[in-house]
Design an enzyme around this catalytic site. Sequence first.
Site, short mmCIF file in Angstrom:
data_model
loop_
_atom_site.label_atom_id
_atom_site.label_comp_id
_atom_site.label_asym_id
_atom_site.label_seq_id
_atom_site.Cartn_x
_atom_site.Cartn_y
_atom_site.Cartn_z
N ASN A 182 1.97 -20.21 26.54
CA ASN A 182 1.38 -19.78 25.28
C ASN A 182 2.46 -19.39 24.25
OD1 ASN A 182 -0.69 -19.02 23.39
ND2 ASN A 182 -2.03 -18.74 25.15
N ARG A 183 2.07 -18.72 23.18
CA ARG A 183 2.95 -18.58 22.01
C ARG A 183 3.72 -17.27 21.96
NH1 ARG A 183 -1.32 -21.51 20.92
NH2 ARG A 183 -1.07 -23.43 19.75
N HIS B 13 -1.68 -25.99 33.67
CA HIS B 13 -2.29 -26.51 32.45
C HIS B 13 -3.07 -27.81 32.69
CE1 HIS B 13 -2.76 -27.32 28.17
NE2 HIS B 13 -2.06 -26.25 27.85
N SER B 14 -3.92 -27.83 33.73
CA SER B 14 -4.75 -29.03 33.93
C SER B 14 -5.85 -29.10 32.88
CB SER B 14 -5.41 -29.02 35.32
OG SER B 14 -4.58 -29.65 36.24
N TYR B 15 -6.15 -30.32 32.45
CA TYR B 15 -7.33 -30.58 31.62
C TYR B 15 -8.40 -31.10 32.57
CZ TYR B 15 -4.51 -30.80 27.26
OH TYR B 15 -3.70 -30.54 26.18
N GLU C 60 -6.34 -21.57 31.50
CA GLU C 60 -4.97 -21.21 31.86
C GLU C 60 -4.90 -19.72 32.15
OE1 GLU C 60 -2.68 -22.73 28.37
OE2 GLU C 60 -4.57 -23.75 28.04
N ASP D 90 -9.63 -21.98 21.58
CA ASP D 90 -8.22 -22.01 21.97
C ASP D 90 -7.74 -20.56 21.93
OD1 ASP D 90 -5.68 -22.73 22.60
OD2 ASP D 90 -5.34 -24.04 20.87
N HIS E 98 4.66 -22.60 25.03
CA HIS E 98 4.77 -23.17 26.38
C HIS E 98 6.21 -23.44 26.82
CE1 HIS E 98 0.52 -23.26 26.45
NE2 HIS E 98 0.29 -24.46 26.00
N GLN F 282 -6.62 -18.32 29.13
CA GLN F 282 -6.73 -19.07 27.88
C GLN F 282 -7.73 -20.18 28.12
OE1 GLN F 282 -4.85 -18.45 25.01
NE2 GLN F 282 -5.13 -20.28 23.78
C1 GLA Z 1 -2.61 -24.46 24.87
C2 GLA Z 1 -2.48 -24.00 23.49
C3 GLA Z 1 -3.11 -24.98 22.62
C4 GLA Z 1 -2.48 -26.32 22.82
C5 GLA Z 1 -2.63 -26.75 24.19
C6 GLA Z 1 -1.94 -28.07 24.40
O1 GLA Z 1 -3.89 -24.33 25.32
O2 GLA Z 1 -3.02 -22.72 23.26
O3 GLA Z 1 -2.99 -24.59 21.31
O4 GLA Z 1 -1.13 -26.24 22.57
O5 GLA Z 1 -2.10 -25.76 25.03
O6 GLA Z 1 -2.07 -28.92 23.36
#
Ligand code: GLA
Length: 393
Positions: free
Chosen positions: A121-122, A221-223, A358, A293, A147, A330
Amino acid sequence: MAKQKPLFVFPIFVLLATAIMLCLCCSQLSCKRKSMEVKVKMNVQEQSFGQTPDEHKVKLYTLTNSNGLKARIMTYGATLVSLEVPDRNGKLDDITLGYDDLAGYIKENPYFGVIVGRYGNRIAKGRFSLDGTTYQLATNNEENHLHGGVKGFDKVVWNAQSFEQSDAVGVKLTYLSKDGEEGYPGNLECSATYTLTNNDELKVSYEAQTDKATPVNLTHHSYFNLAGQGKGDILGHELMINADRFTPVDKGLIPTGQLQTVKTTPMDFTKPYTIGARINQDYEQLKYGLGYDHNWVLNKKGQDLTLAARAYEPTSGRVLEIYTTEPAIQFYSGNFLDGSITGKQGRVYKKRYGFCLETQHFPDSPNKPQFPSTILRPGQKYTHLTVHKFYTR
Ligand code: GLA
């Protein structure tokens, strides 16, 4: 007397017919159950998955449990490349987004399946102060650090060792992040271990140690798309998040520092809602995130392993439950996917074709003293366990 005979024959006939029908149904049911319970010998296999442009060899580990569930993990990014789990009829499908080969992941990867680090994350402006020193990290998300930076843990080759236990198979990946990497202080020795159990759980456990104080926030970070990867959007999934509060963000998705109640907002997943039910509402936080998000603050105290979220996909019947020792999660609804990526089996990933859950500490914690600390100091051990449990309904 002879006239009474048919009166006896009729009920006997009905009884017999019912009994035959019942037998047939039971045998069909048990056949179906048997087909769903096909026992396989759990095992782990290792193979080559090519090499990076700078000639690091990449390995792929295939974990198979006794129910036939399969998880494939590669050493580049410690990435879960695929995850096959059964639907309610026992049919396996891959439920994670990704690529068929290493080249796909190297070319462009919006973090499909990876381990994110050193800080998931940020971090605002990529800057923080620790023990009187200000550190400037790599910035890769406008002015912010996201990330782990330009070359995070998702873009390095990890070492790996597979293992078998009495009821599980797994692979332990290790990586040494050097002092100064992406601007972070301290040599960080870390591991991420994937374990696939015969209870149909995929566990991800993490450990890290450092020789200088540093922020650490590792996550997976799986989708997911529980209907099968590439088979449509995820808006029909029902989602529950065990959280009464979330951390609202500003336009750059940096937390404001407040904890806000989810009550009466589209962020309330304390009871299951479909992801799509409120995603387009005129709500400022959803505008900022272009959908979901955000970071939810889990209802828990301390580091116990507790239920964080449950997702259910009605057409397949697949359920994913996430348990974690972390304080937050997240939830990202795949808002940045836009159809420009062609993934596994030639499937095109359009907007909201996958979602991420996440487990983590809160974003920007190094700049938010009121948030739970993410600072790891020499002599301490970072630990984190997240369990992904699968079943059908
Ligand atoms: C995380 C971030 C999102 C994005 C995704 C990947 O979930 O919070 O903003 O960056 O990863 O694209």
